[in-house]
Write a protein that holds these residues in place. Structure first.
Motif, PDB file in Angstrom:
ATOM      1  N   VAL A 247       0.876  -1.171   0.000  1.00  0.00           N
ATOM      2  CA  VAL A 247       0.000   0.000   0.000  1.00  0.00           C
ATOM      3  C   VAL A 247       0.910   1.215   0.000  1.00  0.00           C
ATOM      4  CG1 VAL A 247      -1.693   1.337   1.294  1.00  0.00           C
ATOM      5  CG2 VAL A 247      -1.882  -1.133   1.210  1.00  0.00           C
ATOM      6  N   ALA A 248       0.682   2.178  -0.899  1.00  0.00           N
ATOM      7  CA  ALA A 248       1.631   3.280  -1.043  1.00  0.00           C
ATOM      8  C   ALA A 248       1.052   4.649  -0.741  1.00  0.00           C
ATOM      9  CB  ALA A 248       2.196   3.280  -2.465  1.00  0.00           C
ATOM     10  N   ALA A 249      -0.158   4.725  -0.240  1.00  0.00           N
ATOM     11  CA  ALA A 249      -0.822   6.021  -0.126  1.00  0.00           C
ATOM     12  C   ALA A 249      -0.425   6.815   1.111  1.00  0.00           C
ATOM     13  CB  ALA A 249      -2.335   5.822  -0.120  1.00  0.00           C
ATOM     14  N   TYR A 250       0.266   6.206   2.063  1.00  0.00           N
ATOM     15  CA  TYR A 250       0.485   6.874   3.342  1.00  0.00           C
ATOM     16  C   TYR A 250       1.956   7.048   3.673  1.00  0.00           C
ATOM     17  CZ  TYR A 250      -4.468   6.724   4.182  1.00  0.00           C
ATOM     18  OH  TYR A 250      -5.828   6.929   4.083  1.00  0.00           O
ATOM     19  N   LEU A 283      -1.624  -0.457   8.361  1.00  0.00           N
ATOM     20  CA  LEU A 283      -2.157   0.086   9.613  1.00  0.00           C
ATOM     21  C   LEU A 283      -2.545   1.556   9.440  1.00  0.00           C
ATOM     22  CD1 LEU A 283       0.281  -1.499  12.203  1.00  0.00           C
ATOM     23  CD2 LEU A 283      -2.207  -1.760  12.221  1.00  0.00           C
ATOM     24  N   ARG A 284      -1.706   2.340   8.782  1.00  0.00           N
ATOM     25  CA  ARG A 284      -2.011   3.751   8.565  1.00  0.00           C
ATOM     26  C   ARG A 284      -3.287   3.909   7.743  1.00  0.00           C
ATOM     27  NH1 ARG A 284       4.093   5.986   7.069  1.00  0.00           N
ATOM     28  NH2 ARG A 284       4.946   5.798   9.190  1.00  0.00           N
ATOM     29  N   ASN A 285      -3.377   3.138   6.689  1.00  0.00           N
ATOM     30  CA  ASN A 285      -4.555   3.193   5.824  1.00  0.00           C
ATOM     31  C   ASN A 285      -5.817   2.823   6.602  1.00  0.00           C
ATOM     32  OD1 ASN A 285      -6.093   3.329   3.438  1.00  0.00           O
ATOM     33  ND2 ASN A 285      -5.768   1.153   3.039  1.00  0.00           N
ATOM     34  N   PHE A 286      -5.734   1.735   7.360  1.00  0.00           N
ATOM     35  CA  PHE A 286      -6.872   1.231   8.126  1.00  0.00           C
ATOM     36  C   PHE A 286      -7.319   2.225   9.184  1.00  0.00           C
ATOM     37  CE2 PHE A 286      -8.037  -1.177  12.039  1.00  0.00           C
ATOM     38  CZ  PHE A 286      -9.242  -1.702  11.616  1.00  0.00           C
ATOM     39  N   ILE A 287      -6.383   2.713   9.991  1.00  0.00           N
ATOM     40  CA  ILE A 287      -6.735   3.628  11.070  1.00  0.00           C
ATOM     41  C   ILE A 287      -7.310   4.922  10.518  1.00  0.00           C
ATOM     42  CG2 ILE A 287      -5.778   5.044  12.930  1.00  0.00           C
ATOM     43  CD1 ILE A 287      -3.794   2.742  13.471  1.00  0.00           C
ATOM     44  N   ASP A 288      -6.670   5.470   9.499  1.00  0.00           N
ATOM     45  CA  ASP A 288      -7.142   6.732   8.937  1.00  0.00           C
ATOM     46  C   ASP A 288      -8.541   6.586   8.341  1.00  0.00           C
ATOM     47  OD1 ASP A 288      -6.820   9.462   8.316  1.00  0.00           O
ATOM     48  OD2 ASP A 288      -6.176   8.978   6.278  1.00  0.00           O
ATOM     49  N   ALA A 289      -8.767   5.499   7.613  1.00  0.00           N
ATOM     50  CA  ALA A 289     -10.081   5.301   6.987  1.00  0.00           C
ATOM     51  C   ALA A 289     -11.173   5.117   8.031  1.00  0.00           C
ATOM     52  CB  ALA A 289     -10.030   4.099   6.050  1.00  0.00           C
ATOM     53  N   GLY A 307      -0.365  14.841  23.282  1.00  0.00           N
ATOM     54  CA  GLY A 307       0.975  15.031  22.759  1.00  0.00           C
ATOM     55  C   GLY A 307       1.223  14.448  21.388  1.00  0.00           C
ATOM     56  N   VAL A 308       0.403  13.515  20.948  1.00  0.00           N
ATOM     57  CA  VAL A 308       0.657  12.829  19.688  1.00  0.00           C
ATOM     58  C   VAL A 308       0.385  13.745  18.500  1.00  0.00           C
ATOM     59  CG1 VAL A 308      -0.020  10.887  18.206  1.00  0.00           C
ATOM     60  CG2 VAL A 308       0.229  10.552  20.672  1.00  0.00           C
ATOM     61  N   TYR A 309      -0.685  14.527  18.556  1.00  0.00           N
ATOM     62  CA  TYR A 309      -0.993  15.425  17.445  1.00  0.00           C
ATOM     63  C   TYR A 309       0.144  16.417  17.216  1.00  0.00           C
ATOM     64  CZ  TYR A 309      -3.343  19.058  14.702  1.00  0.00           C
ATOM     65  OH  TYR A 309      -3.662  19.975  13.737  1.00  0.00           O
ATOM     66  N   ASP A 310       0.647  17.005  18.290  1.00  0.00           N
ATOM     67  CA  ASP A 310       1.742  17.971  18.161  1.00  0.00           C
ATOM     68  C   ASP A 310       2.993  17.302  17.600  1.00  0.00           C
ATOM     69  OD1 ASP A 310       0.154  19.983  19.160  1.00  0.00           O
ATOM     70  OD2 ASP A 310       0.880  19.782  21.227  1.00  0.00           O
ATOM     71  N   ALA A 311       3.260  16.073  18.012  1.00  0.00           N
ATOM     72  CA  ALA A 311       4.440  15.361  17.502  1.00  0.00           C
ATOM     73  C   ALA A 311       4.314  15.094  16.012  1.00  0.00           C
ATOM     74  CB  ALA A 311       4.626  14.053  18.271  1.00  0.00           C
ATOM     75  N   TRP A 312       3.120  14.677  15.563  1.00  0.00           N
ATOM     76  CA  TRP A 312       2.915  14.422  14.137  1.00  0.00           C
ATOM     77  C   TRP A 312       3.038  15.712  13.329  1.00  0.00           C
ATOM     78  CZ3 TRP A 312      -1.847  10.608  13.660  1.00  0.00           C
ATOM     79  CH2 TRP A 312      -1.526   9.395  14.298  1.00  0.00           C
ATOM     80  N   MET A 313       2.466  16.782  13.854  1.00  0.00           N
ATOM     81  CA  MET A 313       2.532  18.062  13.144  1.00  0.00           C
ATOM     82  C   MET A 313       3.977  18.543  13.026  1.00  0.00           C
ATOM     83  SD  MET A 313      -0.351  19.201  11.984  1.00  0.00           S
ATOM     84  CE  MET A 313       0.073  20.935  11.756  1.00  0.00           C
ATOM     85  N   ILE A 330      -1.223  10.942   9.529  1.00  0.00           N
ATOM     86  CA  ILE A 330      -0.882   9.658  10.133  1.00  0.00           C
ATOM     87  C   ILE A 330       0.396   9.072   9.538  1.00  0.00           C
ATOM     88  CG2 ILE A 330      -2.187   8.164   8.559  1.00  0.00           C
ATOM     89  CD1 ILE A 330      -3.045   6.569  11.098  1.00  0.00           C
ATOM     90  N   ALA A 331       0.834   9.595   8.394  1.00  0.00           N
ATOM     91  CA  ALA A 331       2.087   9.119   7.808  1.00  0.00           C
ATOM     92  C   ALA A 331       3.283   9.465   8.680  1.00  0.00           C
ATOM     93  CB  ALA A 331       2.271   9.715   6.413  1.00  0.00           C
TER      94      ALA A 331
END
Length: 403
Positions: A247-250, A283-289, A307-313, A330-331
């Motif tokens: 899967v290559a979308a994420y 996992l990224r595809n599944f969780i995001d969808a 804290g996770v949102y800030d870390a991803w951003m 989520i990537a």
């Protein structure tokens, strides 16, 4: 039988090898930078690993743990006469050869008799536990082409082989996070439900890791085979026939440390890395969808643990500043983030409980993958116990994600 004093001398010689050959290593920069040479230098410098060379004669469980890494070194030519490590590591090769010589490939009449004896033993309850039949195990035995039966412990070999086939069968035919499946797997793989604080040696030393797994309840008969037989038996069971689809979308998961596209020596580590990369993209595809369906496109802003949102951003902003195209948020997740997102109370209740049944089973699955994930990121050899955990848990998670 190898003399223990000879092993001790060889171990000490191996420990001094880095200093003795440092000039040659620095001159051959490409070899020194390869995952294979890094693994060899770790073997030389790690006191636990040098003790392992002396203790393998007395503790066959450590020989079992060494099967995968030693096979990798053999494939890399480290045991060849031309290798500078040939003499220092010859005792290891002699021990492994002596261990492997115990194993035979039974002919069909012998296999039939073995199966009859197995069915009359207490170990036969494994067939009921994994919902498999005697004729299926018999056919799997007859399909083997490499020696797998320990002449000294035949029933143990048959039990381990039957359990591998049973686990493969169960994961193909039953809901993989059903309570009964999780309980059956704990008999073979151990109970990993409690939150684990990982001792440092477990993450870097194969002997310490094998002991740690056994303390959790890992059944060593599952992996107490020569490396070729273990791989063939797991292939027949359907556990390692092919990796998950791409899967290559994420975006690509975190790159491996010290990677080299031309490196072929750490074959098992490379294969495990590929499996885990593919799993992570799914996992990224599944969780995001699923989260988008439940909470909308902005779900990361409202549904992530503290804290996770800030870390991803922050990761995305750094990537964009470096000239890369922005990806779905989520990537930028770490491997340890997925369990936290899935098991967050409201996410679990509204989205994921119908897929995984119990939070503790999700935590257990990801914890079984944690050490091998670190090994693949740092190009370290993996042990056969890791392989077994990898094949089982990737299969389970992929079954949930894509059916």
């Amino acid at each position: 039988m190898v003399d223990i004093s000879k092993l001790n001398k060889a171990a000490h010689a191996a420990q001094r090898l880095t200093k003795q050959h440092q000039g040659a290593i620095e001159a051959a920069q490409r070899i020194a930078d390869s995952p294979t040479m890094q693994a060899i230098k770790a073997l030389q410098e790690n006191s636990a690993a040098t003790r392992l060379m002396a203790e393998m004669q007395r503790h066959e469980a450590l020989i079992r743990a060494a099967q995968g890494p030693v096979e990798e070194l053999r494939r890399a030519g480290i045991f060849d006469q031309a290798s500078i490590l040939h003499e220092q590591l010859r005792p290891v090769q002699e021990m492994m050869d002596a261990f492997n010589a115990r194993f035979t490939l039974p002919e069909v009449p012998a296999a039939v008799k073995l199966m009859q004896e197995f069915q009359q033993s207490p170990a036969a309850e494994a067939m009921a536990r994994y919902a498999t039949r005697a004729d299926e195990i018999q056919r799997a035995m007859e399909a083997m082409h490499t020696p797998w039966l320990d002449a000294q412990e035949a029933l143990r070999s048959v039990t381990g082989f039957a359990e591998i086939q049973g686990i493969g069968r169960m994961l193909e035919t039953m809901p993989v996070f059903d309570d009964a499946v999780c309980a059956a797997l704990r008999v073979g793989l151990g109970d990993w439900r409690d939150r684990i604080t990982w001792p440092e040696p477990v993450l870097t030393d194969m002997a310490a890791r094998a002991t740690f797994y056994e303390d959790l309840g890992f059944d060593t008969s599952l992996t107490d085979f020569p490396a070729p037989a273990f791989r063939e038996s797991t292939e027949i069971a359907g556990l390692r026939r092919e990796p998950p689809p791409v899967v290559a979308a994420y975006g690509e998961p975190a790159p491996r440390a010290e990677s080299d596209d031309d490196e072929e020596a750490l074959v098992l580590t490379n294969v495990a890395h590929d499996w885990l990369q593919r799993l992570e993209l799914h996992l990224r595809n599944f969780i995001d969808a699923r989260m988008t369906e439940a909470f909308g496109q902005d779900w990361p802003k409202h549904q992530l643990p503290n804290g996770v949102y800030d870390a991803w951003m922050a990761k995305r902003e750094a990537a964009v500043k470096a000239g890369r195209q922005p990806l779905p948020l989520i990537a930028y997740a770490d491997f340890t983030d997925y369990e936290r997102v899935i098991c967050k109370q409201d996410n679990w209740r509204q989205v994921f409980s119908s897929y995984f049944v119990r939070k503790e089973s999700v935590r257990e699955s990801f914890q079984r993958l944690h050490p091998i994930r670190l090994d693949t990121m740092h190009a370290r050899p993996i042990i056969q116990d890791d392989e077994m955990l990898l094949y089982v848990e990737v299969r389970r998670l992929i079954r949930v994600i894509i059916g």
